[in-house]
Design a protein around this motif. Sequence first.
Motif, PDB file in Angstrom:
ATOM      1  N   ALA A   1      15.555  93.223   1.368  1.00  0.00           N
ATOM      2  CA  ALA A   1      15.870  92.491   2.590  1.00  0.00           C
ATOM      3  C   ALA A   1      16.409  91.095   2.277  1.00  0.00           C
ATOM      4  O   ALA A   1      17.400  90.649   2.865  1.00  0.00           O
ATOM      5  CB  ALA A   1      14.626  92.394   3.474  1.00  0.00           C
TER       6      ALA A   1
ATOM      7  N   LYS B   1      19.974  91.418   0.830  1.00  0.00           N
ATOM      8  CA  LYS B   1      20.975  91.685   1.869  1.00  0.00           C
ATOM      9  C   LYS B   1      21.255  90.425   2.694  1.00  0.00           C
ATOM     10  O   LYS B   1      22.407  90.160   3.081  1.00  0.00           O
ATOM     11  CB  LYS B   1      20.473  92.800   2.791  1.00  0.00           C
ATOM     12  N   LYS B   2      20.196  89.643   2.939  1.00  0.00           N
ATOM     13  CA  LYS B   2      20.385  88.411   3.706  1.00  0.00           C
ATOM     14  C   LYS B   2      21.272  87.434   2.949  1.00  0.00           C
ATOM     15  O   LYS B   2      22.151  86.776   3.532  1.00  0.00           O
ATOM     16  CB  LYS B   2      19.030  87.777   4.007  1.00  0.00           C
TER      17      LYS B   2
ATOM     18  N   TYR C   1       9.291  95.670   8.458  1.00  0.00           N
ATOM     19  CA  TYR C   1       9.482  96.742   7.502  1.00  0.00           C
ATOM     20  C   TYR C   1       8.068  97.201   7.142  1.00  0.00           C
ATOM     21  O   TYR C   1       7.137  96.394   7.077  1.00  0.00           O
ATOM     22  CB  TYR C   1      10.197  96.231   6.252  1.00  0.00           C
TER      23      TYR C   1
ATOM     24  N   PRO D   1      11.789  88.351   6.399  1.00  0.00           N
ATOM     25  CA  PRO D   1      11.331  89.736   6.435  1.00  0.00           C
ATOM     26  C   PRO D   1       9.811  89.830   6.240  1.00  0.00           C
ATOM     27  O   PRO D   1       9.251  89.176   5.358  1.00  0.00           O
ATOM     28  CB  PRO D   1      12.067  90.382   5.254  1.00  0.00           C
TER      29      PRO D   1
ATOM     30  N   LEU E   1      19.479  89.839   8.040  1.00  0.00           N
ATOM     31  CA  LEU E   1      18.544  90.831   7.519  1.00  0.00           C
ATOM     32  C   LEU E   1      18.967  92.227   7.956  1.00  0.00           C
ATOM     33  O   LEU E   1      19.482  92.407   9.075  1.00  0.00           O
ATOM     34  CB  LEU E   1      17.129  90.562   8.028  1.00  0.00           C
TER      35      LEU E   1
END
Length: 627
Positions: A325, A328-329, A169, A157, A335
């Motif tokens: 990010a 979550k990964k 992002y 990310p 991602l």
Amino acid sequence: MSFGRLVNEADTRLREWLDTSAQKPGTRLPSERALAVQLGIQHYALNRAMARLISEGRVEREGYKLTVAASTRIDAGLTCHLVIAQRSVHLPSYKRVAKEMGVKLVVHTWQSADEAALALDRLDSRDTEAVIFDPPYVAPVSLWEPIAARLLKHGIPVVGIGQSSAAIYSVNSDNLHDLEIAINHLLKLGHREIGFVTAPPTNPGAIEVLYGWEQICRRNQLNKSASRIYLQTNARLKEEAVEVADLLVNSWREITALIVFSGLDYNVQLLQEQLHQKGRRVPAELSLLFIGASKSPAHATIPVTSLTIDVALLQETAFNLAQRATRKKKNLGILPPPCSVLIQSQFIARNSTRPPAVLNDTSPEPKEDPSIASHTASRKLQPPAEIARALESCLRMAYPLAAKASLSERPRFAPIDLGTLVNRPLNFRRGWLGDLPLKQFPPGPHEIHGVPFNILGGPRRSDCGAIVFHSAVNTTGNSQKLPDTLIIPIKQKVRAVYILHGCGYAKFLHPFARYRFLNRKTCLGNVPLVSLGQPPPDYNPSQQTTDAVTPNIQDWWPDFPHMDFPGARMAPIMESEEAGHLPRHVYLYTLEWINPSPDKIVDSLEVSVDATLSTTLGVLAVTVLKP
């Protein structure tokens, strides 16, 4: 109590409450407002403290619902890479916020737009967890967007600061909201004639600001103000402030308010001083309003009304996005889609704005904002190997006279000895044209554009290699005052004279120096030096009128657009400070003067500069071509 202390106190109380209340995983927590009342702290401070717990994985949020997470500190030990300008005033704040959030920060600095893109490119590695990218404000997104998209594809990310892209992002200030607030404030005071100072439209953010200004002005029937725009390329140069002040006493003398929108550390005090010297008193004759992240508005002689973003909040939000990010990964294996967060600035009214001397009672009420579109600029980063090949090709392109002379059986080139005239080293800070050195340009013979030049200098600070001339930002060299005018002896017949030189702090189409080729007191040739600087988006040198000022040199820094000019050619130099350092190309220029009277002796070359300007001239070598 400072806001930072309020947040830290809220953080401490919130953690103590969670520990003492022994909340079980999955337990729903009270709302933030209810918790703020319960713990006796401000809601905004508690919101920031709660964001820290969420970023650590200790609390989870779904909409307005807060629950205790099943496990804590998922992101403990997160390593985040920060790509930022070497001299950014915000770097200490990044380090402080990262420490508070438990993030290990690895800093990669850049000094030019290409360096920033290359630094991002080097982070495409399995070892990279997340990147915070603080790109050059003047750089087009297309320079680094393909690299960011590749990192995203590889599960890394990238959180951008100040610029948006579908590949990252991003955390940005809400520029259009800030413009609305600023214009509405002035309209309510009764101002109808407003000027605007902002950056050139080199990236989507700057384009959005310009387009938004025009749309908001026309929506509020400020048709004259919509076109009163000054594009500022270097907010720290005195000339920029002088030009703005000159506008306000000449073609902009009708305006009663000025808005300055700057993404850099703007010198508001310098602008106030120039306005005072020109007779425009703030706020009696001119209301002044600033939008940006600079701290200078609060500390100016007359404190300036401003819309200022909370930089620490912006940085903390960027780290939160990076942590979210990566979390979550880890949980999902992929991602989440990139998103953009807009942060609204805080409006602070100070003494610099007041109603104009004559109010316009028919001023309409400010109209609210419809949707505003944005546009993109285009530029791409070439691979280093391609850049090196292109640079070498530029250096080999010989002037026709020089190419012909190289075929002669007898040597026709003669270097002019500058050994007694050079006054600054090349390889040291505060050498060359100012703050940054000219690295990896060793002394000795160099053939550029078919002309042999002899470069002076050496490894010691006392080994000078350039004649640097006096300017508003450069005054001394080798402990001596820099010259405004200098005579370089030649004393021979010449067919042509070739000069290897460079300039810094360039302004758009500014004549700043002059070369005069003299036979005793008779002038055989007169060449003004005109810098290209940062041209406006619609500038096309091929469509210039015959009476227009023609540039023949450009700033040595790579972020400026570079090209060949009539009688002058760019000489790109690839440099690197040390092993492992990002390669950087900088630009010198050669100038060819063809003698209209080759049968006459050229006694000397007279160099003169306008020392009141910031644009600085440095001469490295002079070579003559004999008849």
